[in-house]
Design a protein around this motif. Sequence first.
Motif, mmCIF file in Angstrom:
data_model
loop_
_atom_site.group_PDB
_atom_site.id
_atom_site.type_symbol
_atom_site.label_atom_id
_atom_site.label_comp_id
_atom_site.label_asym_id
_atom_site.label_seq_id
_atom_site.Cartn_x
_atom_site.Cartn_y
_atom_site.Cartn_z
ATOM 1 N N MET A 222 0.667 -1.315 0.285
ATOM 2 C CA MET A 222 -0.422 -0.075 -0.116
ATOM 3 C C MET A 222 1.002 1.047 -0.171
ATOM 4 S SD MET A 222 -3.008 1.035 2.076
ATOM 5 C CE MET A 222 -3.763 -0.549 2.356
ATOM 6 N N SER A 223 0.547 1.973 -0.777
ATOM 7 C CA SER A 223 1.456 2.879 -1.070
ATOM 8 C C SER A 223 0.793 4.452 0.277
ATOM 9 C CB SER A 223 0.941 4.493 -2.585
ATOM 10 O OG SER A 223 -0.699 4.624 -2.210
ATOM 11 N N ASN A 224 1.674 5.191 0.281
ATOM 12 C CA ASN A 224 2.037 6.048 1.268
ATOM 13 C C ASN A 224 0.524 7.044 1.837
ATOM 14 O OD1 ASN A 224 4.243 5.759 3.338
ATOM 15 N ND2 ASN A 224 5.230 7.298 2.287
ATOM 16 N N VAL A 225 0.074 7.631 0.343
ATOM 17 C CA VAL A 225 -1.141 7.962 0.265
ATOM 18 C C VAL A 225 -2.028 7.468 1.021
ATOM 19 C CG1 VAL A 225 -2.156 8.134 -2.102
ATOM 20 C CG2 VAL A 225 -2.150 10.508 -1.044
ATOM 21 N N GLU A 226 -2.023 6.084 0.046
ATOM 22 C CA GLU A 226 -3.530 5.744 0.884
ATOM 23 C C GLU A 226 -3.685 5.226 2.093
ATOM 24 O OE1 GLU A 226 -3.873 2.593 -3.394
ATOM 25 O OE2 GLU A 226 -2.114 2.202 -1.862
ATOM 26 N N ASN A 227 -2.562 4.599 3.060
ATOM 27 C CA ASN A 227 -2.336 4.600 4.254
ATOM 28 C C ASN A 227 -2.511 5.750 4.654
ATOM 29 O OD1 ASN A 227 -0.642 1.864 5.145
ATOM 30 N ND2 ASN A 227 0.434 2.663 4.216
ATOM 31 N N LEU A 228 -2.057 7.692 4.783
ATOM 32 C CA LEU A 228 -2.561 8.348 5.140
ATOM 33 C C LEU A 228 -4.733 8.305 5.145
ATOM 34 C CD1 LEU A 228 0.253 10.457 3.354
ATOM 35 C CD2 LEU A 228 -0.671 10.573 5.681
ATOM 36 N N ILE A 229 -4.403 7.841 4.050
ATOM 37 C CA ILE A 229 -6.228 8.290 3.853
ATOM 38 C C ILE A 229 -7.051 7.116 4.494
ATOM 39 C CG2 ILE A 229 -8.310 7.560 2.060
ATOM 40 C CD1 ILE A 229 -6.256 8.965 -0.027
ATOM 41 N N GLU A 230 -6.940 5.893 4.683
ATOM 42 C CA GLU A 230 -7.106 5.003 5.526
ATOM 43 C C GLU A 230 -6.972 5.501 7.176
ATOM 44 O OE1 GLU A 230 -5.243 0.379 6.684
ATOM 45 O OE2 GLU A 230 -6.944 0.484 4.827
ATOM 46 N N SER A 231 -6.206 6.323 7.412
ATOM 47 C CA SER A 231 -5.559 6.638 8.973
ATOM 48 C C SER A 231 -6.993 8.057 9.035
ATOM 49 C CB SER A 231 -4.548 6.873 8.392
ATOM 50 O OG SER A 231 -3.625 6.060 9.046
ATOM 51 N N VAL A 232 -7.166 8.291 8.492
ATOM 52 C CA VAL A 232 -8.030 9.184 8.021
ATOM 53 C C VAL A 232 -9.318 9.124 8.500
ATOM 54 C CG1 VAL A 232 -6.162 11.429 7.825
ATOM 55 C CG2 VAL A 232 -8.199 10.760 5.905
ATOM 56 N N GLY A 233 -10.297 8.216 7.861
ATOM 57 C CA GLY A 233 -11.415 7.178 7.760
ATOM 58 C C GLY A 233 -11.959 8.398 6.728
ATOM 59 N N GLU A 234 -12.939 7.961 7.241
ATOM 60 C CA GLU A 234 -14.380 9.340 6.546
ATOM 61 C C GLU A 234 -14.018 11.064 6.770
ATOM 62 O OE1 GLU A 234 -17.681 10.164 4.947
ATOM 63 O OE2 GLU A 234 -16.906 8.177 5.386
ATOM 64 N N LEU A 235 -12.698 11.049 7.579
ATOM 65 C CA LEU A 235 -13.069 12.660 6.879
ATOM 66 C C LEU A 235 -12.263 12.849 5.618
ATOM 67 C CD1 LEU A 235 -12.431 14.751 9.503
ATOM 68 C CD2 LEU A 235 -10.222 15.024 8.902
ATOM 69 N N TRP A 236 -11.885 11.404 5.289
ATOM 70 C CA TRP A 236 -11.433 11.476 3.767
ATOM 71 C C TRP A 236 -12.262 11.956 2.503
ATOM 72 C CZ3 TRP A 236 -7.171 13.088 1.182
ATOM 73 C CH2 TRP A 236 -7.224 13.603 0.001
ATOM 74 N N ASP B 227 4.826 10.376 -6.096
ATOM 75 C CA ASP B 227 6.676 8.890 -5.450
ATOM 76 C C ASP B 227 7.187 10.114 -4.630
ATOM 77 O OD1 ASP B 227 8.682 7.707 -7.086
ATOM 78 O OD2 ASP B 227 8.959 9.418 -8.248
ATOM 79 N N ALA B 228 7.277 11.364 -4.494
ATOM 80 C CA ALA B 228 7.824 11.873 -3.737
ATOM 81 C C ALA B 228 7.126 11.405 -2.214
ATOM 82 C CB ALA B 228 8.265 13.538 -3.958
ATOM 83 N N LEU B 229 6.379 11.812 -2.229
ATOM 84 C CA LEU B 229 5.474 10.833 -0.631
ATOM 85 C C LEU B 229 5.656 9.686 -0.688
ATOM 86 C CD1 LEU B 229 3.795 12.865 1.179
ATOM 87 C CD2 LEU B 229 2.106 11.116 -0.171
ATOM 88 N N ASN B 230 6.342 8.689 -0.984
ATOM 89 C CA ASN B 230 6.421 7.620 -0.837
ATOM 90 C C ASN B 230 8.314 7.379 -0.159
ATOM 91 O OD1 ASN B 230 3.792 6.025 -1.524
ATOM 92 N ND2 ASN B 230 4.454 6.494 -3.873
#
Length: 210
Positions: A1-15, A173-176
């Motif tokens: 899982m990419s960093n952005v996917e992990n971040l979005i999953e972490s914020v949950g419904e907020l996204w 890509d930079a975020l990863n």
Amino acid sequence: MSNVENLIESVGELWNRYVKHEFVLKMRDGSLPLDIFRYYLVQDGKYIEDMLRALLIASSKGPIDKVTKVLNLVFSTRDKGLEIHSKLYSELSISRDEIVKTRYNLINYAYTRHLYYYANLDWNKFLVAWTPCMFGYSIIGDYVVESPHQLYKTWASFYASNEYKKRVEAILDALNEVNITEGLLSIFVDSVRFEIGFWEASLRKDPTVY
């Protein structure tokens, strides 16, 4: 899982509250009042200029290969964004002078100071603070581009374009390459909240204060 996917999953419904906000849904179905969209565009014009300045500040602190790729893609595709926004400004009688002279609403002022703060600290912190805007608008563009309202379809056409997608790919890509800590997650969450607040301030047409 990419960093952005992990971040979005972490914020949950907020996204989802951000990318499927009432403002976005109303653009998609064409029911957003034009006076609200016009108010948003003026505030967004102010945001974009500050965001680009913050990017330039942060770029001096990042890895040269990643920074160069991001900067090249952001500024080489800027003409398309300017062309589309110029059409919108013309349709809604928004002048450059109006954007400059209009004050920030409170959310916009706080959000842009948030970006400047992290740009002056660290490239990775800025990157995480910036990603919700750039990646989120790519998702929103794909959704709103199906709008029956020509102005909203035109607005979304830039964020749904291949040129914009290339910008986002370089940013992700930079975020990863970044080790996502609890502190960075907190910055990401704050930016998502600011994005939600930006929509809400526009719907309310908040007073301009700064």
